[in-house]
Design an enzyme around this catalytic site. Structure first.
Site, PDB file in Angstrom:
ATOM      1  CE  LYS A 245       8.897   3.163  -6.844  1.00 48.65           C
ATOM      2  NZ  LYS A 245       8.027   2.766  -7.548  1.00 48.65           N
TER       3      LYS A 245
ATOM      4  CG  ASP B 135       5.559   5.501  -6.617  1.00 49.65           C
ATOM      5  OD1 ASP B 135       5.054   4.438  -7.195  1.00 49.65           O
ATOM      6  OD2 ASP B 135       5.632   5.511  -5.336  1.00 49.65           O
TER       7      ASP B 135
HETATM    8  P1  NAP Z   1      -0.221   9.747  -6.120  1.00 49.18           P
HETATM    9  O1  NAP Z   1      -0.872  10.108  -7.283  1.00 49.18           O
HETATM   10  O2  NAP Z   1       0.706  10.599  -5.099  1.00 49.18           O
HETATM   11  O3  NAP Z   1      -1.552   9.348  -5.071  1.00 49.18           O
HETATM   12  C1  NAP Z   1      -1.128   8.581  -3.913  1.00 49.18           C
HETATM   13  C2  NAP Z   1      -2.563   8.541  -3.270  1.00 49.18           C
HETATM   14  O4  NAP Z   1      -2.241   7.780  -2.073  1.00 49.18           O
HETATM   15  C3  NAP Z   1      -2.990  10.074  -2.806  1.00 49.18           C
HETATM   16  O5  NAP Z   1      -4.445   9.939  -2.701  1.00 49.18           O
HETATM   17  C4  NAP Z   1      -2.496   9.907  -1.358  1.00 49.18           C
HETATM   18  O6  NAP Z   1      -3.254  10.934  -0.568  1.00 49.18           O
HETATM   19  C5  NAP Z   1      -2.490   8.514  -0.900  1.00 49.18           C
HETATM   20  N1  NAP Z   1      -1.382   8.218   0.063  1.00 49.18           N
HETATM   21  C6  NAP Z   1      -0.134   8.403  -0.134  1.00 49.18           C
HETATM   22  N2  NAP Z   1       0.511   7.922   0.905  1.00 49.18           N
HETATM   23  C7  NAP Z   1      -0.416   7.816   1.885  1.00 49.18           C
HETATM   24  C8  NAP Z   1      -0.383   7.068   3.272  1.00 49.18           C
HETATM   25  N3  NAP Z   1       0.654   6.969   3.750  1.00 49.18           N
HETATM   26  N4  NAP Z   1      -1.608   6.670   3.839  1.00 49.18           N
HETATM   27  C9  NAP Z   1      -2.850   6.812   3.327  1.00 49.18           C
HETATM   28  N5  NAP Z   1      -2.978   7.254   1.876  1.00 49.18           N
HETATM   29  C10 NAP Z   1      -1.888   7.596   1.340  1.00 49.18           C
HETATM   30  O7  NAP Z   1       0.583   8.287  -6.326  1.00 49.18           O
HETATM   31  P2  NAP Z   1       0.018   7.163  -7.353  1.00 49.18           P
HETATM   32  O8  NAP Z   1       1.101   7.478  -8.590  1.00 49.18           O
HETATM   33  O9  NAP Z   1      -1.376   7.278  -7.670  1.00 49.18           O
HETATM   34  O10 NAP Z   1       0.443   5.798  -6.630  1.00 49.18           O
HETATM   35  C11 NAP Z   1      -0.151   5.153  -5.676  1.00 49.18           C
HETATM   36  C12 NAP Z   1       0.056   3.716  -5.493  1.00 49.18           C
HETATM   37  O11 NAP Z   1       0.335   2.981  -6.955  1.00 49.18           O
HETATM   38  C13 NAP Z   1       1.500   3.579  -4.890  1.00 49.18           C
HETATM   39  O12 NAP Z   1       1.672   2.338  -4.160  1.00 49.18           O
HETATM   40  C14 NAP Z   1       2.400   3.490  -5.950  1.00 49.18           C
HETATM   41  O13 NAP Z   1       3.565   2.881  -5.813  1.00 49.18           O
HETATM   42  C15 NAP Z   1       1.575   2.470  -6.992  1.00 49.18           C
HETATM   43  N6  NAP Z   1       2.023   2.479  -8.315  1.00 49.18           N
HETATM   44  C16 NAP Z   1       1.955   3.792  -9.138  1.00 49.18           C
HETATM   45  C17 NAP Z   1       2.368   3.635 -10.433  1.00 49.18           C
HETATM   46  C18 NAP Z   1       2.130   4.958 -11.363  1.00 49.18           C
HETATM   47  O14 NAP Z   1       2.451   4.618 -12.664  1.00 49.18           O
HETATM   48  N7  NAP Z   1       2.276   6.054 -10.729  1.00 49.18           N
HETATM   49  C19 NAP Z   1       2.686   2.459 -11.208  1.00 49.18           C
HETATM   50  C20 NAP Z   1       2.690   1.434 -10.321  1.00 49.18           C
HETATM   51  C21 NAP Z   1       2.242   1.358  -8.974  1.00 49.18           C
HETATM   52  P3  NAP Z   1      -2.667  12.354  -0.371  1.00 49.18           P
HETATM   53  O15 NAP Z   1      -2.398  13.097  -1.531  1.00 49.18           O
HETATM   54  O16 NAP Z   1      -3.924  12.987   0.374  1.00 49.18           O
HETATM   55  O17 NAP Z   1      -1.484  12.100   0.675  1.00 49.18           O
END
Ligand code: NAP
Length: 444
Positions: free
Chosen positions: A124, A164
């Site tokens: 990571k 991520d």
């Molecule tokens: P993203 O597109 O950046 O979206 C993240 C979302 O979570 C946004 O709505 C953001 O709101 C909110 N957020 C971020 N930090 C926060 C906090 N500290 N408190 C409350 N809300 C928060 O990211 P993503 O890729 O969708 O990832 C979301 C989750 O899935 C993470 O845990 C990540 O590790 C996991 N994940 C992602 C993938 C992937 O393929 N992308 C794969 C496996 C797991 P704001 O934008 O308003 O801050």
């Protein structure tokens, strides 16, 4: 295995790294029984070797903002374990990023990647850079500055980063451009690329799609399905989009989405048409909440989390520890039947304990969200073979992989009364694969 001793030693060596210690403790507690059936694991100190990353790179990232001022961020890459394949795991750009968060994510990634059946190790990385409020040119300059350092440590057979939180298609494009220029090769070292330069169809939606395939399989074990269920989703990013789209396609009704400042409740359900509207809106303005609420008659509940809504299924899709004990109590008293963690470590240990005690189906992030990295693995395969599969081909492979992960969780997580402890199942299945590989390869 002496878990107490291992945890005490980690606490002394890594004080204050609470997310990392939380993730390690959870895995050790759930694999203890199986571990102790294998004296060869103890002899080779598999647990002690597994909980420490192979190496951590920390570097400064200086860049120049649009006003001509020099800015400085910290960059990291944590290569945790490559016993079963090249290091693989996303990059997170968010002001909250620190060593503890990246170590927890890298550690979880080892088991998740092992579960996918593909040959990928765990890693990571990321930075405390906040892409929010930055111009496109600033994001590009930051990504280029970050890659000027990172490129030496990664490679298609060494370490393959992805996106991520805060790292989507745009950031991957800028990172990839700089890598390609510095390394003078075009082997697709990052995944999550655009289709024009080696990306895979379905990759942007894969984490959410895979999550819903997994949740549906959990329900099917008790003769139920997603169709007709009411779902609460948190977050508003890449993962939430995929999850909402697939849930709606499968006949469920998603009634919430959220940001750090509150959540939207739409009792009529967030349909495909509304998702398109939101996507258009998000491309042009930051505040999507009020226009959405006004157009569709939904309500915005400030400073609260979506877990207070009466739903059948809860899908955390935002960030770690975003669903706690109080939330779990409320959800259970409102008749919850299933939780699918699509964010990484979305629930606190206390919340998980409550779900298990109450025999609520609980799918841990490392199993439920593994479709994202699995599809990244499929992107690596397509790049290596210089081909691209159709959306239907990738989706079928994703479906197959999620089904295989579910089978492994049930195999190792089924309890005497028939209840499936998916957390235990996922941890044991992932651990056994990595432990056997480490054992076979000697002390290195
Ligand atoms: P993203 O597109 O950046 O979206 C993240 C979302 O979570 C946004 O709505 C953001 O709101 C909110 N957020 C971020 N930090 C926060 C906090 N500290 N408190 C409350 N809300 C928060 O990211 P993503 O890729 O969708 O990832 C979301 C989750 O899935 C993470 O845990 C990540 O590790 C996991 N994940 C992602 C993938 C992937 O393929 N992308 C794969 C496996 C797991 P704001 O934008 O308003 O801050």
């Amino acid at each position: 295995m002496n878990i107490e001793k291992i945890m005490q030693s980690l606490e002394v060596k890594h004080p204050g790294e609470k997310e990392y210690l939380q993730a390690v403790n959870e895995v050790l507690m759930t694999i203890e029984e199986v571990y102790n059936q294998h004296p060869e694991f103890e002899k080779a100190k598999i647990a002690e070797r597994l909980v420490e990353p192979d190496r951590i790179f920390t570097f400064k990232v200086p860049w120049v903002d649009d006003r001509g001022e020099v800015q400085l961020n910290l960059g990291y890459r944590i290569q945790f374990n490559n016993a079963i394949g090249p290091y693989k795991g996303g990059l997170r750009f968010h002001p909250s990023v620190n060593i503890s968060i990246l170590k927890f994510l890298g550690f979880e990634q080892i088991f998740k990647n092992a579960l996918t059946t593909l040959p990928m190790g765990g890693a990571k990385g990321g930075s405390d850079f906040n892409p929010k409020g930055k111009s496109d040119a600033e994001v590009m300059r930051f990504c280029q500055a970050y890659m000027i350092e990172l490129w030496r440590y990664i490679g298609p057979e060494t370490d393959v980063p992805a996106g991520d939180i805060g790292v989507g298609g745009r950031e991957i494009g800028y990172l990839y451009g700089m890598y390609r220029k510095l390394a003078r090769e075009n082997t697709g070292v990052l995944t999550g690329k655009s289709l024009e330069f080696g990306g895979s169809l379905i990759r942007p939606e894969a984490t959410g799609f895979g999550g819903l395939y997994f949740v549906n399989q959990m329900l099917e074990t008790s003769g139920d399905s997603i169709s007709g269920k009411t779902i609460a989703v948190s977050g508003f990013g890449n993962v939430a989009w995929g999850a909402i789209t697939k849930a709606t396609q499968m006949g469920a009704k998603v009634v919430t989405i959220s940001g750090p400042d509150g959540y939207i409740y739409d009792e009529n359900g967030i349909s495909a048409e509304k998702i398109d509207y939101l996507l258009d809106l998000r491309a042009t303005c930051n505040d999507i909440v009020s226009p959405y609420a006004e157009k569709f008659g939904a309500v915005f509940i400030p400073n609260r989390r979506p877990w207070e809504v009466k739903v059948d299924i809860a899908l955390p899709c935002a960030t770690q520890n975003e669903l706690d004990e109080m939330d779990a109590k409320l959800l259970i008293s409102n008749g919850l039947i299933c939780v699918g963690e699509i964010s990484n470590m979305g629930c606190t240990p206390e919340a998980i304990e409550l779900f298990l005690e109450n025999k609520i189906m609980y799918g841990p992030g490392k199993a439920v969200n593994a479709g994202g990295v699995a599809t990244s693995g499929l992107e690596m395969t397509q790049n290596a073979m210089h081909i691209s599969w159709t959306a239907a081909e990738v989706d079928a492979k994703l479906h197959q992989i999620m089904s295989e992960i579910h089978t492994q969780c049930v195999k190792y997580g089924r309890e005497k009364d028939g209840y499936v402890n998916y957390m235990k199942g996922a941890n044991v299945a992932g651990f056994l694969k990595v432990a056997k590989a480490m054992l076979a390869q000697g002390i290195i």
